[in-house]
Design a protein around this motif. Structure first.
Motif, PDB file in Angstrom:
ATOM      1  N   LEU A  86       0.818  -1.215   0.000  1.00  0.00           N
ATOM      2  CA  LEU A  86       0.000   0.000   0.000  1.00  0.00           C
ATOM      3  C   LEU A  86       0.855   1.270   0.000  1.00  0.00           C
ATOM      4  N   ILE A  87       2.082   1.186   0.516  1.00  0.00           N
ATOM      5  CA  ILE A  87       3.003   2.323   0.392  1.00  0.00           C
ATOM      6  C   ILE A  87       3.274   2.568  -1.090  1.00  0.00           C
ATOM      7  N   GLU A  88       3.563   1.479  -1.808  1.00  0.00           N
ATOM      8  CA  GLU A  88       3.837   1.581  -3.248  1.00  0.00           C
ATOM      9  C   GLU A  88       2.647   2.190  -3.990  1.00  0.00           C
ATOM     10  N   LEU A  89       1.439   1.888  -3.524  1.00  0.00           N
ATOM     11  CA  LEU A  89       0.234   2.422  -4.166  1.00  0.00           C
ATOM     12  C   LEU A  89      -0.133   3.808  -3.630  1.00  0.00           C
ATOM     13  N   ASP A  90       0.706   4.352  -2.745  1.00  0.00           N
ATOM     14  CA  ASP A  90       0.529   5.686  -2.162  1.00  0.00           C
ATOM     15  C   ASP A  90      -0.777   5.816  -1.376  1.00  0.00           C
ATOM     16  N   ARG A  91      -1.092   4.782  -0.605  1.00  0.00           N
ATOM     17  CA  ARG A  91      -2.326   4.804   0.178  1.00  0.00           C
ATOM     18  C   ARG A  91      -2.075   4.917   1.676  1.00  0.00           C
ATOM     19  N   ILE A  92      -0.808   4.723   2.091  1.00  0.00           N
ATOM     20  CA  ILE A  92      -0.464   4.835   3.511  1.00  0.00           C
ATOM     21  C   ILE A  92       0.941   5.412   3.610  1.00  0.00           C
ATOM     22  N   PRO A  93       1.156   6.320   4.566  1.00  0.00           N
ATOM     23  CA  PRO A  93       2.502   6.882   4.723  1.00  0.00           C
ATOM     24  C   PRO A  93       3.506   5.827   5.214  1.00  0.00           C
ATOM     25  N   ALA A  94       4.701   5.883   4.672  1.00  0.00           N
ATOM     26  CA  ALA A  94       5.737   4.907   5.029  1.00  0.00           C
ATOM     27  C   ALA A  94       6.062   4.951   6.519  1.00  0.00           C
ATOM     28  N   TRP A  95       6.051   6.137   7.149  1.00  0.00           N
ATOM     29  CA  TRP A  95       6.433   6.235   8.553  1.00  0.00           C
ATOM     30  C   TRP A  95       5.474   5.457   9.447  1.00  0.00           C
ATOM     31  N   ILE A  96       4.205   5.397   9.083  1.00  0.00           N
ATOM     32  CA  ILE A  96       3.239   4.629   9.869  1.00  0.00           C
ATOM     33  C   ILE A  96       3.551   3.140   9.748  1.00  0.00           C
ATOM     34  N   VAL A  97       3.852   2.713   8.537  1.00  0.00           N
ATOM     35  CA  VAL A  97       4.193   1.305   8.314  1.00  0.00           C
ATOM     36  C   VAL A  97       5.480   0.950   9.061  1.00  0.00           C
ATOM     37  N   ILE A  98       6.437   1.856   9.091  1.00  0.00           N
ATOM     38  CA  ILE A  98       7.690   1.610   9.809  1.00  0.00           C
ATOM     39  C   ILE A  98       7.420   1.401  11.300  1.00  0.00           C
ATOM     40  N   ILE A  99       6.576   2.234  11.889  1.00  0.00           N
ATOM     41  CA  ILE A  99       6.239   2.074  13.310  1.00  0.00           C
ATOM     42  C   ILE A  99       5.569   0.725  13.546  1.00  0.00           C
ATOM     43  N   ILE A 100       4.622   0.378  12.685  1.00  0.00           N
ATOM     44  CA  ILE A 100       3.893  -0.883  12.842  1.00  0.00           C
ATOM     45  C   ILE A 100       4.836  -2.076  12.691  1.00  0.00           C
ATOM     46  N   ILE A 101       5.699  -2.048  11.689  1.00  0.00           N
ATOM     47  CA  ILE A 101       6.619  -3.163  11.479  1.00  0.00           C
ATOM     48  C   ILE A 101       7.668  -3.221  12.596  1.00  0.00           C
ATOM     49  N   ALA A 102       8.121  -2.064  13.063  1.00  0.00           N
ATOM     50  CA  ALA A 102       9.084  -2.051  14.176  1.00  0.00           C
ATOM     51  C   ALA A 102       8.482  -2.734  15.400  1.00  0.00           C
ATOM     52  N   ARG A 103       7.227  -2.457  15.673  1.00  0.00           N
ATOM     53  CA  ARG A 103       6.538  -3.109  16.788  1.00  0.00           C
ATOM     54  C   ARG A 103       6.537  -4.624  16.596  1.00  0.00           C
ATOM     55  N   GLU A 104       6.282  -5.056  15.369  1.00  0.00           N
ATOM     56  CA  GLU A 104       6.240  -6.489  15.091  1.00  0.00           C
ATOM     57  C   GLU A 104       7.606  -7.140  15.307  1.00  0.00           C
ATOM     58  N   PHE A 105       8.673  -6.456  14.916  1.00  0.00           N
ATOM     59  CA  PHE A 105      10.025  -6.982  15.149  1.00  0.00           C
ATOM     60  C   PHE A 105      10.315  -7.096  16.647  1.00  0.00           C
ATOM     61  N   VAL A 106       9.934  -6.076  17.412  1.00  0.00           N
ATOM     62  CA  VAL A 106      10.171  -6.108  18.859  1.00  0.00           C
ATOM     63  C   VAL A 106       9.440  -7.294  19.486  1.00  0.00           C
ATOM     64  N   ILE A 107       8.165  -7.461  19.151  1.00  0.00           N
ATOM     65  CA  ILE A 107       7.382  -8.557  19.724  1.00  0.00           C
ATOM     66  C   ILE A 107       7.928  -9.903  19.258  1.00  0.00           C
ATOM     67  N   SER A 108       8.312 -10.005  18.005  1.00  0.00           N
ATOM     68  CA  SER A 108       8.881 -11.258  17.507  1.00  0.00           C
ATOM     69  C   SER A 108      10.182 -11.579  18.239  1.00  0.00           C
ATOM     70  N   GLY A 109      10.987 -10.557  18.497  1.00  0.00           N
ATOM     71  CA  GLY A 109      12.214 -10.755  19.268  1.00  0.00           C
ATOM     72  C   GLY A 109      11.919 -11.275  20.668  1.00  0.00           C
ATOM     73  N   PHE A 110      10.917 -10.687  21.300  1.00  0.00           N
ATOM     74  CA  PHE A 110      10.492 -11.153  22.625  1.00  0.00           C
ATOM     75  C   PHE A 110      10.070 -12.610  22.574  1.00  0.00           C
ATOM     76  N   ARG A 111       9.302 -12.939  21.554  1.00  0.00           N
ATOM     77  CA  ARG A 111       8.827 -14.325  21.433  1.00  0.00           C
ATOM     78  C   ARG A 111       9.989 -15.307  21.235  1.00  0.00           C
ATOM     79  N   LEU A 112      10.982 -14.904  20.459  1.00  0.00           N
ATOM     80  CA  LEU A 112      12.138 -15.777  20.235  1.00  0.00           C
ATOM     81  C   LEU A 112      12.934 -15.983  21.512  1.00  0.00           C
ATOM     82  N   ILE A 113      13.165 -14.905  22.258  1.00  0.00           N
ATOM     83  CA  ILE A 113      13.885 -15.022  23.527  1.00  0.00           C
ATOM     84  C   ILE A 113      13.110 -15.917  24.484  1.00  0.00           C
ATOM     85  N   ALA A 114      11.798 -15.695  24.562  1.00  0.00           N
ATOM     86  CA  ALA A 114      10.966 -16.518  25.447  1.00  0.00           C
ATOM     87  C   ALA A 114      10.986 -17.980  25.005  1.00  0.00           C
TER      88      ALA A 114
END
Length: 184
Positions: A86-114
């Motif tokens: 959707l960034i490529e289609l210019d429907r959502i700002p990249a910075w919002i997607v970056i925040i959302i994906i960063a959150r997913e990486f943090v949680i995935s990291g937590f899950r791996l450590i656990a």
């Protein structure tokens, strides 16, 4: 492999087909529109498998560690793939997607450590609300109906999804602070 886990795997398998139909631009304009609706249908079906696999797993006591780990991962793959497209289609700002994906990486990291310590961190209610709003946001952005009221609704849903992303991150960090400190 039980039915809920098969649905989770099916959701992952649908992702490349979804992305293809969303981003591929055939020469004929009518085909572009058709591809958009096919992509939307695939996304909705994949999103419904998320709801369905959880209901079946809880109802028939088919909850597995594989499902606890793969179900949220499949959601992340589906939603993040959609938002990047959707960034490529210019429907959502990249910075919002970056925040959302960063959150997913943090949680995935937590899950791996656990997981390294023999613990599975299941999705929380905040995480489920976040995923639901992200999926609704993606559906509205793919449909891109051009109706002013729907465009406003899409923006409101986007901001709610972003807020829930941050709230669910804080919730995970607070509930699982022992993972950070190594006191599991």
């Amino acid at each position: 492999m039980n039915l809920p886990n098969k649905l989770t795997v099916a959701r992952v398998i649908m992702i490349p087909f979804f992305v293809f139909f969303l981003l591929f631009r055939p020469a004929q304009e009518s085909t572009v529109e058709l591809f958009k609706w096919i992509a939307l249908a695939i996304f909705i079906i994949a999103s419904l498998t998320d709801m369905l696999d959880g209901k079946i797993a809880r109802k028939y006591n088919l909850i597995t560690d594989f499902g606890k780990f793969m179900d949220p991962l499949a959601d992340k793959l589906l939603v993040c793939s959609a938002m990047i497209a959707l960034i490529e289609l210019d429907r959502i700002p990249a910075w919002i997607v970056i925040i959302i994906i960063a959150r997913e990486f943090v949680i995935s990291g937590f899950r791996l450590i656990a997981a390294d310590n023999g613990r599975v961190i299941a999705a929380s209610y905040w995480g489920k609300f976040k995923t639901t709003f992200q999926m609704i946001m993606v559906i509205l952005m793919i449909a891109n109906l051009g109706i002013p009221a729907v465009q406003i609704l899409t923006q409101v849903i986007m901001w709610i999804a972003l807020a829930l992303t941050v709230v669910s991150l804080v919730d995970y960090l607070v509930k699982n602070k022992d993972v950070m400190s190594g006191e599991m």
